[in-house]
Motif scaffolding. Structure first.
Motif, PDB file in Angstrom:
ATOM      1  N   ASN A 214       0.823  -1.204   0.000  1.00 51.31           N
ATOM      2  CA  ASN A 214       0.000   0.000   0.000  1.00 51.31           C
ATOM      3  C   ASN A 214       0.861   1.259   0.000  1.00 51.31           C
ATOM      4  OD1 ASN A 214       0.067  -1.161   2.956  1.00 51.31           O
ATOM      5  ND2 ASN A 214      -0.043   1.068   3.161  1.00 51.31           N
ATOM      6  N   VAL A 215       0.327   2.270  -0.648  1.00 53.33           N
ATOM      7  CA  VAL A 215       0.930   3.599  -0.709  1.00 53.33           C
ATOM      8  C   VAL A 215      -0.152   4.567  -0.254  1.00 53.33           C
ATOM      9  CG1 VAL A 215       1.846   5.375  -2.253  1.00 53.33           C
ATOM     10  CG2 VAL A 215       2.464   2.962  -2.612  1.00 53.33           C
ATOM     11  N   HIS A 228      -5.477   6.106  -0.432  1.00 48.31           N
ATOM     12  CA  HIS A 228      -4.948   4.780  -0.057  1.00 48.31           C
ATOM     13  C   HIS A 228      -4.935   3.949  -1.327  1.00 48.31           C
ATOM     14  CE1 HIS A 228      -4.507   0.986   2.172  1.00 48.31           C
ATOM     15  NE2 HIS A 228      -5.603   0.532   1.586  1.00 48.31           N
ATOM     16  N   LEU A 229      -3.732   3.634  -1.826  1.00 42.22           N
ATOM     17  CA  LEU A 229      -3.566   2.786  -3.008  1.00 42.22           C
ATOM     18  C   LEU A 229      -3.124   1.417  -2.528  1.00 42.22           C
ATOM     19  CD1 LEU A 229      -1.618   5.275  -5.305  1.00 42.22           C
ATOM     20  CD2 LEU A 229      -4.025   4.647  -5.500  1.00 42.22           C
ATOM     21  N   PHE A 238      -6.815  -3.617  -7.689  1.00 43.48           N
ATOM     22  CA  PHE A 238      -6.099  -2.386  -7.341  1.00 43.48           C
ATOM     23  C   PHE A 238      -7.100  -1.521  -6.571  1.00 43.48           C
ATOM     24  CE2 PHE A 238      -2.756   0.742  -9.233  1.00 43.48           C
ATOM     25  CZ  PHE A 238      -2.578   1.295  -7.970  1.00 43.48           C
ATOM     26  N   VAL A 239      -7.101  -1.668  -5.242  1.00 44.62           N
ATOM     27  CA  VAL A 239      -8.110  -1.029  -4.397  1.00 44.62           C
ATOM     28  C   VAL A 239      -7.673   0.394  -4.060  1.00 44.62           C
ATOM     29  CG1 VAL A 239      -9.283  -1.162  -2.163  1.00 44.62           C
ATOM     30  CG2 VAL A 239      -8.813  -3.258  -3.468  1.00 44.62           C
ATOM     31  N   ARG A 240      -8.636   1.345  -4.146  1.00 42.13           N
ATOM     32  CA  ARG A 240      -8.399   2.734  -3.741  1.00 42.13           C
ATOM     33  C   ARG A 240      -9.462   3.128  -2.725  1.00 42.13           C
ATOM     34  NH1 ARG A 240      -8.850   0.857  -8.931  1.00 42.13           N
ATOM     35  NH2 ARG A 240     -10.150   2.572  -9.689  1.00 42.13           N
ATOM     36  N   VAL A 279      -2.866   8.373 -11.374  1.00 41.61           N
ATOM     37  CA  VAL A 279      -1.810   7.411 -11.056  1.00 41.61           C
ATOM     38  C   VAL A 279      -1.371   6.701 -12.333  1.00 41.61           C
ATOM     39  CG1 VAL A 279      -1.215   5.356  -9.717  1.00 41.61           C
ATOM     40  CG2 VAL A 279      -2.752   7.082  -8.735  1.00 41.61           C
ATOM     41  N   ALA A 280      -0.042   6.660 -12.556  1.00 45.53           N
ATOM     42  CA  ALA A 280       0.518   5.936 -13.694  1.00 45.53           C
ATOM     43  C   ALA A 280       1.552   4.948 -13.174  1.00 45.53           C
ATOM     44  CB  ALA A 280       1.168   6.901 -14.681  1.00 45.53           C
TER      45      ALA A 280
END
Length: 316
Positions: A214-215, A228-229, A238-240, A279-280
């Motif tokens: 997580n980031v 929250h990435l 890919f949960v946000r 986000v890339a």
């Protein structure tokens, strides 16, 4: 950063078979970008990273990348040393289609090659011959090539200025495998607060047995998590989300393609826009996330944890 636009030594519409000298040494971080088109009558083609170009005896091939279209569609990778092939590594997830254009990006890493096709991670191939010996690119078979370009990077850690390395607020750096690695869990203050036009870059390598990582972009005072990435490799989700006033909100999961794979090197770019984060991953746009936490200037902390080797963090 992974830029596929600033390529050097671009060769346009080479005649196939093409055999050409690579002008500089391929160091970790170097890219080879090949754009072309698959003809309808293709049976196979190959891209060879060679040591020399001699035919008799045949030059060593450090990396043989060979898509095959007969019987079973697959990509065969191998190494040729002293005119003997090693063991084949076969990928059956075939990204090439007849009569369709393609873009192959070969990234040289310290211990392996990483290949993406059409912006999607395709395979990893561990070095069997030292990549510093590669001085020739060969392209053979039934394929139309529009362009071949190179990006010679000194170092995976180097980034164009103006960039600032963040100062970690928890434990010090750990030396592992020659690349300075940042210890996890990682938390650092952004060198200036979040706001429109701000960018954060996270560089790392996914663990080979990774489940998730997580980031988080955090408002330090309230500990609200604005972004929250959470890539989950075991479910390819890919949960946000956001954690506001001590509660998680609704998860966002929709995505065109899951961009992470075990063992791969990645550069994740988070760009703050007026209405959303963008986000890339490895130069390919992945998602947008509308701001739920509106006080962007209160976002002053970055936190990273999970099943990755964290190599570098920058923001500007």
């Amino acid at each position: 950063m992974l830029s596929l636009n600033n390529l050097q030594n671009v060769i346009y519409n080479p005649t196939i078979p093409y055999v050409g000298t690579i002008s500089e040494q391929l160091k970790p971080g170097s890219l080879i970008v090949i754009r072309g088109h698959i003809p309808n009558d293709v049976d196979r083609f190959q891209v060879d990273l060679q040591h020399g170009n001699s035919l008799k005896p045949r030059a060593d091939v450090a990396f043989h990348f060979n898509p095959r279209f007969k019987r079973s569609n697959c990509i065969v990778c191998n190494t040729l040393t002293n005119e003997k092939w090693g063991w084949e590594e076969i990928t059956y997830d075939m990204p090439f289609r007849k009569e369709k254009s393609f873009e192959i990006v070969i990234m040289v890493l310290k211990n392996k090659f990483q290949v993406a096709v059409n912006g999607k991670h395709t395979l990893l191939y561990a070095h069997r011959i030292c990549p510093e010996k590669i001085d020739t690119l060969g392209i053979y078979g039934k394929v139309n090539i529009h362009s071949v370009g190179f990006s010679f990077s000194e170092d995976l850690q180097s980034l164009e200025m103006p960039t600032l390395r963040l100062t970690q607020v928890n434990r010090g750096n750990v030396q592992k495998s020659g690349l300075s690695q940042l210890s996890l869990p990682y938390e650092a203050r952004l060198n200036s607060a979040m706001g429109p036009g701000r960018t954060v870059v996270i560089k790392g390598e996914v663990n080979t047995n990774a489940k998730s990582f997580n980031v988080d972009l955090v408002a330090g005072k309230s500990r609200d998590i604005a972004l929250h990435l959470n890539p989950r490799l075991n479910t390819k989700a890919f949960v946000r989300n956001s954690f506001l006033q001590h509660a998680w909100g609704a998860e966002e999961r929709s995505i065109t393609g899951f961009p992470f794979s075990p063992g791969m090197y990645f550069e994740m770019i988070i760009y703050c826009d007026v209405r959303e984060f963008k986000v890339a991953v490895n130069g390919v746009h992945s998602l947008e996330y509308k701001h739920r936490f509106k006080e962007l200037s209160s976002i002053d902390t970055l936190a990273v944890d999970g099943d990755i080797h964290l190599l570098d963090i920058r923001s500007w």
